[in-house]
Design an enzyme around this catalytic site. Structure first.
Site, PDB file in Angstrom:
ATOM      1  N   ARG A  52     -19.109 -41.658  19.539  1.00 16.43           N
ATOM      2  CA  ARG A  52     -19.260 -42.997  18.968  1.00 16.43           C
ATOM      3  C   ARG A  52     -18.051 -43.417  18.153  1.00 16.43           C
ATOM      4  NH1 ARG A  52     -22.871 -42.844  13.580  1.00 16.43           N
ATOM      5  NH2 ARG A  52     -22.790 -40.629  13.087  1.00 16.43           N
ATOM      6  N   GLU A  71     -21.245 -46.295   9.768  1.00 14.00           N
ATOM      7  CA  GLU A  71     -20.539 -45.109   9.295  1.00 14.00           C
ATOM      8  C   GLU A  71     -19.090 -45.068   9.795  1.00 14.00           C
ATOM      9  OE1 GLU A  71     -24.204 -41.932   8.674  1.00 14.00           O
ATOM     10  OE2 GLU A  71     -23.007 -41.804  10.507  1.00 14.00           O
ATOM     11  N   CYS A  87      -1.656 -47.971  16.938  1.00  6.98           N
ATOM     12  CA  CYS A  87      -1.746 -47.653  15.512  1.00  6.98           C
ATOM     13  C   CYS A  87      -0.360 -47.406  14.922  1.00  6.98           C
ATOM     14  CB  CYS A  87      -2.648 -46.447  15.296  1.00  6.98           C
ATOM     15  SG  CYS A  87      -4.411 -46.837  15.505  1.00  6.98           S
ATOM     16  N   GLU A 140     -29.732 -44.598   4.653  1.00  5.29           N
ATOM     17  CA  GLU A 140     -30.270 -43.528   5.495  1.00  5.29           C
ATOM     18  C   GLU A 140     -30.503 -42.276   4.654  1.00  5.29           C
ATOM     19  OE1 GLU A 140     -28.107 -42.418   8.969  1.00  5.29           O
ATOM     20  OE2 GLU A 140     -27.622 -44.477   9.532  1.00  5.29           O
ATOM     21  N   GLU A 143     -29.612 -36.309  18.693  1.00  2.00           N
ATOM     22  CA  GLU A 143     -30.468 -36.458  17.517  1.00  2.00           C
ATOM     23  C   GLU A 143     -31.959 -36.318  17.854  1.00  2.00           C
ATOM     24  OE1 GLU A 143     -28.853 -40.126  16.030  1.00  2.00           O
ATOM     25  OE2 GLU A 143     -27.558 -39.068  14.600  1.00  2.00           O
ATOM     26  N   TYR A 200     -33.653 -33.692  17.710  1.00  2.00           N
ATOM     27  CA  TYR A 200     -34.290 -32.816  16.725  1.00  2.00           C
ATOM     28  C   TYR A 200     -34.027 -33.270  15.291  1.00  2.00           C
ATOM     29  CZ  TYR A 200     -35.058 -29.672  20.653  1.00  2.00           C
ATOM     30  OH  TYR A 200     -35.459 -29.134  21.847  1.00  2.00           O
TER      31      TYR A 200
END
Length: 696
Positions: free
Chosen positions: A111, A150, A160, A308, A356, A358
């Protein structure tokens, strides 16, 4: 910009109904009702759903998701969907994916994989935010906008590199100024053309990893640039939202003490701060308190959102411990005690697949409500309902400031010498923990913050001195306050070049010392330090490790002395009279009892030790509501019950009981007391306590 329009502490979290068929939604909302869930965060990772192709936008499913939440009476924190870019975008425009520190060009996946300097990424992410806002602005259920997710990572691609050169031109104006700042006469590094400058990576200035660099100034500026580049992404999306919605607050979720991004540089661009609390282990109450206070300090003491936390366990670490019974409730109340106006979870229903599956959730894979986790969430929801609006907008009346500086963190982390074993976070945490154990309310603030209202300023490892900070710290002591700083402070300027002066540089007059030498040793080497207070018998011997600066007093009083090595008997801790106050300096890496001893002596001078300070494992904080009402929080983080007596009269907002001064109080393990204190004749209930946290 105001805070989100809510009538009580928001309660809920990330909800991803797009992952399940619609017949599951009905059961979800039934369970939300049972748990008093009133807020859902929607659409954070919906880019591939809402834009399935280059010129195709499809809001059909998101429309139903938003409509259902609205009809169910939920408040919505609505994401722009740009937390991860879709596969078609990476295929059509390979330049949007990052190039990592080792020079590897990434393909699609993960991500945090978007180059923040990519014009295509910036254009398309901004356009998606624009369309989402245009479609859902005006829906009264939407109380906040959630941009990205995040933010993090770094990119070292050609885009960059070009962006870095432009950033440097803006910062320095000329190559002469840049060469001076980077000290490029060393190792024949003088740059004669902007295009000669490369991002500092494993292929250029680093030879043994990110923290081993030949030119700290180059790496420091690249860290600053990358933080600013990601901030530009956020600002693009926020500006697009504002085209349709000028009023609803906009935020993004921070990650606490997260090294890659200087959140102080971002703070002015957020309408309110929010962050995700995933502590490093299952027994870190002071660490979490420090981070809550840091997040609250980003916006001058304004309440933040806990965006969160897990209700049970994470899934991202090698070992993922379970929150034991009562811990989720305790840590949620700790967030409220430190300024949270929202307690939200990731995630509402457990994902069926991927990384995710678990990760803990309010609703597990079986969809049951008779699990321990669900029962605890529902019980917390009922408590927050009973609390009502009592804490909304309340501020912390701190008279102690702890300085936290990303530049000092970065500079220390990439410094060659004196010891790579020194960790900025751990140093700051040691001094914060001593304040926390003493029951002092603390604002964790930037080095540019107004220090005028604080009686004590603690500045651990204040390595980099920028602007007029030395003058402002001196002013605190001049008017009668105390300033406490430590080893490796006052060493370098904002370009990470050493001051051509005695250590601690601009802090020398305040601290009344000079340092010519320093010693660094491995952690097994201990040098005892003997500390002596003003009162007879107030003497203790503690341990110090890692760093030992050799102090030559220039007027300062010796408070602690080394007991070993050739510098035995020389100062390790000093206190200097300055104006009506003091400048303290801790030259050694004291152990926690040693830090605790020093901090207590500083606080005692100003009568800032809290009334419940000597209770083991009990945390005590205060928030002051907009109407002047004082709310006292007591939280037992220990494994044993604690008994004490009330120091003030008031009402227990969770149990409804009246409490009188001197009345016995029992806090069971993970126990919480929220006491609305009665107004004192000496302290009438007014709104003055809410101005700058209740400071004069």
């Amino acid at each position: 910009m105001s805070l989100p329009r809510i009538s009580k502490v928001a309660f809920g979290g990330d909800y991803n109904p797009e992952q399940w068929p619609e017949d599951v939604w009905k059961d979800d909302y039934r369970l939300f009702d049972a748990a008093r869930i009133d807020t859902v965060t929607l659409g954070v990772f919906d880019w591939a759903l809402t834009q399935p192709g280059p010129d195709v936008y499809d809001f059909t499913l998101l429309d139903r998701i938003v409509q259902r939440a609205t009809e169910e009476g939920r408040q919505i924190c609505l994401g722009t969907g740009t937390g991860a870019h879709p596969a078609w975008l990476a295929r059509a425009h390979p330049e949007v994916t990052r190039t990592d520190f080792e020079g590897r060009k990434h393909r699609y996946g993960q991500r945090h994989n978007s180059c923040p300097s990519s014009p295509v990424f910036r254009r398309l992410s901004t356009e998606l935010a624009r369309r989402v806002a245009r479609r859902y602005a005006g829906n009264p259920a939407v109380v906040a906008w959630h941009v990205g997710n995040e933010y993090g990572g770094a990119c070292y691609c050609d885009l960059c590199a070009a962006g870095f050169r432009g950033w440097l031109r803006d910062r320095y104006g000329s190559l002469d100024a840049l060469n001076a700042a980077w000290y490029t006469t060393f190792w024949s590094h003088t740059f004669t053309d902007w295009d000669e400058i490369e991002p500092p990576s494993a292929l250029t200035e680093h030879w043994r990893g990110p923290n081993h660099t030949a030119f700290q100034g180059i790496t420091l500026d690249y860290l600053r640039f990358m933080s600013d580049a990601m901030l530009a992404n956020y600002r693009d999306e926020k500006a697009a939202i504002r085209e349709s919605d000028p009023d609803v607050p906009v935020t993004t979720n921070f990650m606490g003490m997260y090294r890659p991004i200087d959140y102080h540089r971002w703070a002015a661009h957020l309408d309110f701060a929010s962050w995700d609390n995933y502590p490093p282990d299952d027994n870190s109450p002071a660490w979490m308190a420090l981070t809550h206070d840091l997040m609250r300090g980003l916006k001058g003491g304004q309440p933040f959102w806990l965006m969160e936390q897990t209700p049970s366990y994470t899934a991202s670490r090698d070992v993922n411990p379970l929150k034991r019974p009562g811990v989720m409730r305790l840590w949620s109340w700790q967030a409220v005690a430190h300024g949270a106006d929202a307690v939200l979870f990731f995630q509402m229903r457990a994902s069926r697949g991927a990384c995710e599956k678990y990760h803990g959730a309010v609703i597990g894979h079986a969809g049951r409500q008779d699990t321990r986790v669900f029962r605890e969430v529902a019980a917390l929801g009922a408590e927050l309902d009973r609390l009502g609006p009592a804490t909304l907008g309340a501020r912390t009346p701190a008279r102690v400031a702890l300085l936290f500086d990303w530049d000092s963190w970065w500079a220390l982390g990439i410094s060659d010498g004196p010891s790579r074993l020194l960790r900025y976070q751990q140093i700051v945490h040691a001094y914060y923990r001593a304040l926390w154990e003493a029951g002092a309310d603390v604002d964790v603030v930037s080095v540019t913050a107004d220090l005028g209202g604080y009686q004590v300023v603690v500045a651990p490892a204040l390595h980099m001195m920028k602007g007029d900070l030395a003058r402002r710290l001196a002013a605190v002591a001049e008017r009668g306050g105390s300033v406490l700083t430590t080893f490796l402070s006052g060493r370098v300027d904002e370009d990470d070049n050493a001051f051509l002066a005695d250590v601690p540089g601009p802090l020398g007059p305040l601290t009344g010392i000079r340092i010519d030498e320093w010693d660094a040793r491995p952690p097994e080497v201990v040098n005892p330090v003997r500390l002596r207070g003003d009162d007879p018998g107030d003497e203790v011997e503690v341990e110090s490790r890692l760093i030992f600066e050799l102090v030559i007093p220039q007027g300062a009083e010796v408070v602690g002395t080394y007991q070993a090595d050739f510098y035995a008997g020389t100062p390790a801790v000093t206190r200097n009279s300055y104006g009506a106050g003091h400048g303290w300096y801790v030259a050694a890496g004291l152990d926690q009892p040693g830090v605790h001893w020093v901090v207590r002596r500083v606080l005692e001078r100003h009568d800032l030790v809290g009334p419940y300070a000597d209770l083991p494992d009990v945390e005590s904080t205060v928030r002051v509501a907009p109407d002047g009402t004082r709310l006292r929080f007591l939280l037992n983080h220990g494994a044993e019950p604690v008994e004490t007596t009330a120091h003030a009269a008031g009402t227990d907002l969770l149990g409804g009981e009246r409490i009188a001064p001197g009345q016995p109080i029992r806090l069971d393990p993970t126990g919480v007391l929220v006491l609305r204190e009665d107004p004192s004749p000496a302290r009438p209930a007014t709104g003055s306590d809410t101005d700058r946290g209740g400071l004069p």
